[in-house]
Write an enzyme that holds these catalytic residues in place. Structure first.
Site, mmCIF file in Angstrom:
data_model
loop_
_atom_site.group_PDB
_atom_site.id
_atom_site.type_symbol
_atom_site.label_atom_id
_atom_site.label_comp_id
_atom_site.label_asym_id
_atom_site.label_seq_id
_atom_site.Cartn_x
_atom_site.Cartn_y
_atom_site.Cartn_z
ATOM 1 N N ARG A 362 0.809 -1.089 0.001
ATOM 2 C CA ARG A 362 0.064 -0.038 -0.007
ATOM 3 C C ARG A 362 1.041 1.238 -0.116
ATOM 4 O O ARG A 362 0.459 2.418 -0.635
ATOM 5 C CB ARG A 362 -0.868 -0.027 1.221
ATOM 6 C CG ARG A 362 -2.124 0.941 0.973
ATOM 7 C CD ARG A 362 -3.220 0.634 2.108
ATOM 8 N NE ARG A 362 -3.918 -0.198 1.866
ATOM 9 C CZ ARG A 362 -3.977 -1.311 2.748
ATOM 10 N NH1 ARG A 362 -3.651 -1.392 3.859
ATOM 11 N NH2 ARG A 362 -5.037 -2.527 2.121
ATOM 12 N N GLY A 363 1.982 1.191 0.753
ATOM 13 C CA GLY A 363 2.949 2.309 0.651
ATOM 14 C C GLY A 363 3.396 2.807 -0.722
ATOM 15 O O GLY A 363 3.388 4.035 -0.823
#
Length: 423
Positions: A362-363
Site C-alpha cells: 500500500r505504501g
C-alpha cells in the site's frame, strides 16, 4: 392499558400518528398484523400479490429514497441554513495538512488522510473548509447512494439493475462531492443503515433506510477525534474501507451497496493512538504543530476575529482566491490521467519502502499516486524527484510502526532513506 405493549412491541418502529392509530385497533382488524401473519404462514391474500412477498419471508423491493424534487428542495434549504465555512484560502500556515487534503481531492484513490496535532491548531476547521473547493460529479437523480451513471462499481443496487435491464433513461444531474461528518456517538444502525420495519408491515416490502456510509459514497467521510471512536464503529469503517462495499444484515436479509469514500480523520495524539489496522487504511498522514512565530499568531487571531465579526464579508474578500484554487483543482483532476512517472523512479520508491520494512504494497501504491497528483496540481505531465521527496514522508511515516506502543515516526527515517537511495 393492556393495549400499551402492542404499541411498543417493535423496538425498531418510530412513533407517528398513523402507527399510534394502528396500535389502538383490535388485533383481529389490525392491518400490519394480518400482513405479518400472511407472510409468516406463506398464505398471501390476492389483494396483496405483487407487493414483494415470498413464501416465509419478505423480499427487498426498494430503498427508502427521496424523489428528485424532495432532494433538490432539501439541498437548497440546507445550503441556505448552513453555517458559514471558513475559506480554505484564508488558512495561514499548515501547508503539509493543506497539501495532503488537496491531493486527495485530486485523486480520491490515494485513500484519505490522517491529521494528528495539538489542540486548537485548526485541524477540523481546515477539513470543513474543503467543502467550498470540492468539484461537481455526475449522479443519478433521487439515488441515495450518489450512483455514477457510467461506473457500475459505484452504482446502487436499483440503478445497477436498471442498467442491466437496458434502461437508458436514467435522469442524471451534477452535484457537489458530499462531505459527511461521522459523530463519535453514532450508532451502528445509523452508520451502516437499517430496515424500515414500519414500511415492511404497512406496505409488505422491506425498504432499506440508507446510513452515513451510503451518503458518503463517492464523497468524503470525516471523523473528528478518530482516535476516540468506538471499536465497533472502527470495525465497520475497516470493512468498508477495505472492500469499498457496505453489507447490512438486518432482520433476515442482506443488502450490499457501494461505499467508496475518502476517509479523513483528525485527532490529538495525547488522547490515544489509532489501531494499526485503521491507521494503515489512511493513505497519507499529516502532522500539525502549533505556530510559534508571534507575528503569524497575531495574523491568525486577527483573521479569525474578522470572520467572526462578519462571515459573509470575510468570505467575499477571499472569493477570487477560492475560485482560482477551484479551477486549479478541476484542471488537475482532468489532467491526472496524462501524468507519467518513469520506471526507474518507481523502482526507487519501492526500494525505499522495502528497506524501511514497510508491510504490504500500500505504501508503494499511495506514494506513486500522490506524486502524480502533485505533478498534476503543479500543471506538469511528468513526475520529478522533488515531487516524490515532498509526498513520501506523508505516505510512509505511519506505516513504519511495528509496536502499537511506539509513537509515529516524524518522517526523518523516511527522508534519510530517500536521500540515500535517490542520491
Amino acid at each position: 392499558m393492556p393495549l400499551l405493549p402492542t404499541a411498543m412491541a417493535s423496538p425498531f418502529s418510530t412513533f407517528s400518528p398513523t402507527s399510534a392509530a394502528r396500535a389502538l385497533l383490535p388485533a383481529s382488524t389490525s392491518r400490519p398484523l394480518s400482513l405479518a401473519a400472511a407472510a409468516s404462514s406463506g398464505r398471501v391474500p390476492p389483494s396483496r400479490k405483487g407487493l414483494g412477498f415470498r413464501r416465509g419471508r419478505f423480499t427487498v423491493c426498494n430503498v427508502a429514497a427521496p424523489t428528485a424534487a424532495e432532494q433538490e428542495a432539501t439541498a437548497s434549504g440546507a445550503k441556505e441554513s448552513q453555517r458559514p465555512v471558513y475559506p480554505f484560502a484564508a488558512i495561514v500556515g499548515q501547508d503539509e495538512m493543506k497539501l495532503c487534503l488537496l491531493l486527495n481531492v485530486i485523486d480520491p484513490k490515494i485513500g484519505g488522510v490522517m491529521i494528528m496535532g495539538d489542540r486548537g491548531t485548526g485541524k477540523s476547521t481546515t477539513v470543513r473548509s474543503l467543502v467550498d473547493l470540492l468539484p461537481d460529479i455526475r449522479v443519478v437523480v433521487g439515488d441515495p447512494f450518489n450512483s455514477d451513471p457510467d461506473d457500475p462499481e459505484v452504482m446502487g443496487p436499483e440503478v445497477r439493475q436498471r442498467v442491466l435491464q437496458g434502461d437508458t433513461t436514467l435522469p442524471v444531474t451534477t452535484a457537489k462531492i458530499t462531505m459527511v461528518d461521522l459523530p463519535l456517538g453514532a450508532t451502528e444502525d445509523r452508520v451502516c443503515g437499517t430496515i424500515d420495519i414500519e414500511k415492511a408491515l404497512t406496505e409488505g416490502v422491506k425498504a432499506f433506510e440508507p446510513g452515513l456510509l451510503a451518503k458518503a459514497n463517492r464523497g468524503i467521510l470525516y471523523v473528528d477525534e478518530v482516535n476516540l471512536l468506538d471499536d465497533h464503529l472502527v470495525d465497520v469503517l475497516l470493512d468498508s474501507a477495505a472492500s469499498g462495499w457496505n453489507t447490512v444484515e438486518r432482520e433476515g436479509i442482506s443488502i450490499s451497496h457501494p461505499a467508496r469514500f475518502i476517509l479523513i480523520g483528525s485527532g490529538n495524539p495525547e488522547e490515544g493512538e489509532l489501531r494499526p489496522q485503521l491507521l494503515d487504511r489512511f493513505g497519507m498522514h499529516a502532522q500539525v504543530g502549533t505556530v510559534r512565530d508571534a507575528e503569524l499568531r497575531v495574523k491568525i487571531v486577527e483573521e479569525r476575529a474578522r470572520f467572526d465579526r462578519d462571515p459573509k464579508a470575510f468570505r467575499d474578500s477571499y472569493k477570487e482566491e477560492q475560485e482560482k484554487l477551484q479551477d486549479q483543482i478541476s484542471s488537475a483532476r482532468s489532467n491526472l490521467g496524462a501524468v507519467q512517472i518513469d520506471h526507474d523512479l518507481r523502482v526507487k520508491i519501492s526500494k525505499v519502502c522495502s528497506e524501511l520494512n514497510v508491510d504490504g504494497l500500500r505504501g508503494d501504491i499511495v506514494t506513486n499516486r500522490a506524486a502524480k497528483a502533485l505533478a498534476s496540481l503543479k500543471g506538469r505531465d511528468k513526475v520529478t524527484v522533488e515531487d516524490i521527496a515532498t509526498v513520501i514522508p506523508n505516505c510512509l511515516r505511519h506505516r513504519l510502526r511495528k509496536d502499537p506502543l511506539e509513537s509515529i515516526d516524524s518522517g526523518l527515517l523516511v527522508i534519510e532513506k530517500f536521500y540515500e537511495i535517490f542520491s
